[in-house]
Motif scaffolding. Structure first.
Motif, PDB file in Angstrom:
ATOM      1  N   VAL A 242       0.843  -1.200   0.000  1.00  0.00           N
ATOM      2  CA  VAL A 242       0.000   0.000   0.000  1.00  0.00           C
ATOM      3  C   VAL A 242       0.880   1.254   0.000  1.00  0.00           C
ATOM      4  CG1 VAL A 242      -1.655   1.343   1.374  1.00  0.00           C
ATOM      5  CG2 VAL A 242      -2.003  -1.126   1.050  1.00  0.00           C
ATOM      6  N   ARG A 243       1.921   1.263   0.838  1.00  0.00           N
ATOM      7  CA  ARG A 243       2.819   2.420   0.920  1.00  0.00           C
ATOM      8  C   ARG A 243       3.557   2.659  -0.387  1.00  0.00           C
ATOM      9  NH1 ARG A 243       7.900   2.305   1.403  1.00  0.00           N
ATOM     10  NH2 ARG A 243       8.008   0.226   2.331  1.00  0.00           N
ATOM     11  N   GLU A 244       4.137   1.593  -0.946  1.00  0.00           N
ATOM     12  CA  GLU A 244       4.908   1.731  -2.192  1.00  0.00           C
ATOM     13  C   GLU A 244       4.022   2.206  -3.349  1.00  0.00           C
ATOM     14  OE1 GLU A 244       8.060   1.693  -2.933  1.00  0.00           O
ATOM     15  OE2 GLU A 244       8.867   1.000  -1.033  1.00  0.00           O
ATOM     16  N   VAL A 245       2.818   1.665  -3.460  1.00  0.00           N
ATOM     17  CA  VAL A 245       1.903   2.090  -4.526  1.00  0.00           C
ATOM     18  C   VAL A 245       1.587   3.577  -4.369  1.00  0.00           C
ATOM     19  CG1 VAL A 245      -0.465   1.879  -5.395  1.00  0.00           C
ATOM     20  CG2 VAL A 245       0.926  -0.173  -5.034  1.00  0.00           C
ATOM     21  N   LYS A 246       1.320   4.010  -3.143  1.00  0.00           N
ATOM     22  CA  LYS A 246       0.994   5.420  -2.899  1.00  0.00           C
ATOM     23  C   LYS A 246       2.187   6.322  -3.247  1.00  0.00           C
ATOM     24  CE  LYS A 246      -1.612   8.730  -1.236  1.00  0.00           C
ATOM     25  NZ  LYS A 246      -2.806   9.161  -1.950  1.00  0.00           N
ATOM     26  N   GLU A 247       3.386   5.921  -2.802  1.00  0.00           N
ATOM     27  CA  GLU A 247       4.571   6.741  -3.059  1.00  0.00           C
ATOM     28  C   GLU A 247       4.891   6.835  -4.547  1.00  0.00           C
ATOM     29  OE1 GLU A 247       6.965   5.684   1.102  1.00  0.00           O
ATOM     30  OE2 GLU A 247       7.732   4.929  -0.808  1.00  0.00           O
ATOM     31  N   GLU A 248       4.810   5.704  -5.237  1.00  0.00           N
ATOM     32  CA  GLU A 248       5.269   5.674  -6.630  1.00  0.00           C
ATOM     33  C   GLU A 248       4.218   6.080  -7.646  1.00  0.00           C
ATOM     34  OE1 GLU A 248       7.260   2.000  -7.516  1.00  0.00           O
ATOM     35  OE2 GLU A 248       8.795   2.354  -5.986  1.00  0.00           O
ATOM     36  N   THR A 249       2.941   5.998  -7.278  1.00  0.00           N
ATOM     37  CA  THR A 249       1.894   6.320  -8.249  1.00  0.00           C
ATOM     38  C   THR A 249       0.892   7.358  -7.760  1.00  0.00           C
ATOM     39  OG1 THR A 249       0.333   4.624  -7.494  1.00  0.00           O
ATOM     40  CG2 THR A 249       2.000   3.945  -9.125  1.00  0.00           C
ATOM     41  N   GLY A 250       0.830   7.580  -6.461  1.00  0.00           N
ATOM     42  CA  GLY A 250      -0.193   8.465  -5.899  1.00  0.00           C
ATOM     43  C   GLY A 250      -1.539   7.779  -5.736  1.00  0.00           C
ATOM     44  N   LEU A 251      -1.647   6.530  -6.163  1.00  0.00           N
ATOM     45  CA  LEU A 251      -2.920   5.804  -6.100  1.00  0.00           C
ATOM     46  C   LEU A 251      -3.108   5.145  -4.740  1.00  0.00           C
ATOM     47  CD1 LEU A 251      -2.737   4.168  -9.641  1.00  0.00           C
ATOM     48  CD2 LEU A 251      -4.071   6.186  -8.959  1.00  0.00           C
ATOM     49  N   ASN A 252      -4.367   5.049  -4.326  1.00  0.00           N
ATOM     50  CA  ASN A 252      -4.720   4.406  -3.067  1.00  0.00           C
ATOM     51  C   ASN A 252      -5.144   2.973  -3.346  1.00  0.00           C
ATOM     52  OD1 ASN A 252      -4.545   6.892  -1.493  1.00  0.00           O
ATOM     53  ND2 ASN A 252      -6.399   7.483  -2.595  1.00  0.00           N
ATOM     54  N   LEU A 253      -4.359   2.030  -2.876  1.00  0.00           N
ATOM     55  CA  LEU A 253      -4.696   0.619  -3.024  1.00  0.00           C
ATOM     56  C   LEU A 253      -5.758   0.303  -1.986  1.00  0.00           C
ATOM     57  CD1 LEU A 253      -3.848  -1.826  -4.696  1.00  0.00           C
ATOM     58  CD2 LEU A 253      -2.115  -2.297  -2.976  1.00  0.00           C
ATOM     59  N   THR A 254      -6.991   0.018  -2.423  1.00  0.00           N
ATOM     60  CA  THR A 254      -8.092  -0.216  -1.486  1.00  0.00           C
ATOM     61  C   THR A 254      -8.211  -1.673  -1.079  1.00  0.00           C
ATOM     62  OG1 THR A 254      -9.646  -0.360  -3.337  1.00  0.00           O
ATOM     63  CG2 THR A 254      -9.394   1.798  -2.284  1.00  0.00           C
ATOM     64  N   ALA A 255      -7.587  -2.575  -1.819  1.00  0.00           N
ATOM     65  CA  ALA A 255      -7.539  -3.997  -1.453  1.00  0.00           C
ATOM     66  C   ALA A 255      -6.314  -4.607  -2.117  1.00  0.00           C
ATOM     67  CB  ALA A 255      -8.807  -4.729  -1.907  1.00  0.00           C
ATOM     68  N   VAL A 256      -5.599  -5.418  -1.368  1.00  0.00           N
ATOM     69  CA  VAL A 256      -4.457  -6.137  -1.935  1.00  0.00           C
ATOM     70  C   VAL A 256      -5.015  -7.383  -2.609  1.00  0.00           C
ATOM     71  CG1 VAL A 256      -2.336  -7.402  -1.411  1.00  0.00           C
ATOM     72  CG2 VAL A 256      -2.834  -5.254  -0.232  1.00  0.00           C
ATOM     73  N   GLY A 257      -4.723  -7.522  -3.884  1.00  0.00           N
ATOM     74  CA  GLY A 257      -5.216  -8.663  -4.643  1.00  0.00           C
ATOM     75  C   GLY A 257      -4.417  -9.922  -4.348  1.00  0.00           C
ATOM     76  N   PRO A 258      -4.719 -10.987  -5.061  1.00  0.00           N
ATOM     77  CA  PRO A 258      -4.029 -12.257  -4.823  1.00  0.00           C
ATOM     78  C   PRO A 258      -2.572 -12.219  -5.291  1.00  0.00           C
ATOM     79  CG  PRO A 258      -5.463 -12.426  -6.728  1.00  0.00           C
ATOM     80  CD  PRO A 258      -5.725 -11.079  -6.114  1.00  0.00           C
ATOM     81  N   LEU A 259      -1.780 -13.097  -4.713  1.00  0.00           N
ATOM     82  CA  LEU A 259      -0.390 -13.238  -5.115  1.00  0.00           C
ATOM     83  C   LEU A 259      -0.353 -13.758  -6.552  1.00  0.00           C
ATOM     84  CD1 LEU A 259       2.611 -13.141  -4.258  1.00  0.00           C
ATOM     85  CD2 LEU A 259       2.359 -15.541  -3.575  1.00  0.00           C
ATOM     86  N   ALA A 260       0.310 -13.037  -7.430  1.00  0.00           N
ATOM     87  CA  ALA A 260       0.400 -13.439  -8.835  1.00  0.00           C
ATOM     88  C   ALA A 260       1.567 -14.401  -9.035  1.00  0.00           C
ATOM     89  CB  ALA A 260       0.554 -12.213  -9.727  1.00  0.00           C
ATOM     90  N   TYR A 261       2.747 -14.002  -8.553  1.00  0.00           N
ATOM     91  CA  TYR A 261       3.940 -14.833  -8.690  1.00  0.00           C
ATOM     92  C   TYR A 261       4.997 -14.361  -7.709  1.00  0.00           C
ATOM     93  CZ  TYR A 261       5.455 -10.911 -11.596  1.00  0.00           C
ATOM     94  OH  TYR A 261       5.761  -9.660 -12.052  1.00  0.00           O
TER      95      TYR A 261
END
Length: 168
Positions: free
Chosen positions: A64-83
């Motif tokens: 959540v922190r990295e997404v906010k810092e790098e994109t400004g977007l708010n991750l409202t739910a962490v999705g499933p592990l892709a790989y």
């Protein structure tokens, strides 16, 4: 030492201490994906948002922190592990990168990277994003797994690299 004697160099000591934990997000919206542009080692490259997990931080908190810092977007739910990608290099021994497929986010793209490495972020159509990633100067372990996943959407694969070379 005689002519028939040989010397053997001692085996290198194992690296001790913790490895590096990294999280990354495939921010998908329909047939579009968010990519970030970074300045790294004097080169401009494209990848998906993500970064290191800080001491005491849970993986989801770091994502959540990295997404906010790098994109400004708010991750409202962490999705499933892709790989998962496991790499080891002299610079970053025993690194584990967990990439999550995230479709639930809101906000406007605006970079707020405290490290100053991320210089831009964009939402691109999937085909265009895959072409940008394929031509990126990011490392092989950063690009191969994401392109494979975007082509197949098959979750759960573990990728292993030693010095950016795949291990089968």
């Amino acid at each position: 030492m005689t002519a028939n004697e040989t010397t053997t160099a001692p085996a290198p000591a194992p690296v001790t201490g913790p490895g590096v934990q990294v999280v990354a997000a495939l921010l998908r919206r329909g047939d579009h994906i968010v990519l970030v542009q970074e300045q790294r080692d004097g080169q401009v490259m494209w990848s998906i948002p993500g970064g290191g997990v800080e001491r005491g931080e849970l993986l989801t908190e770091a994502l959540v922190r990295e997404v906010k810092e790098e994109t400004g977007l708010n991750l409202t739910a962490v999705g499933p592990l892709a790989y998962l990608v496991n790499t080891t290099t002299d610079r970053y021994p025993s690194t584990v990168v967990l990439t999550f497929d995230c479709g639930e986010w809101d906000g406007e793209i605006a970079v707020h990277d405290p490290d100053g490495k991320v210089t831009g972020a964009v939402l691109l159509p999937l085909d265009e994003a895959k072409a940008v990633l394929a031509s990126s100067t990011a490392t092989r372990p950063e690009i191969e797994p994401v392109l494979d996943y975007l082509d197949s959407l098959t979750a759960g694969r573990v990728w292993s690299y030693r010095d950016d070379q795949p291990i089968d």
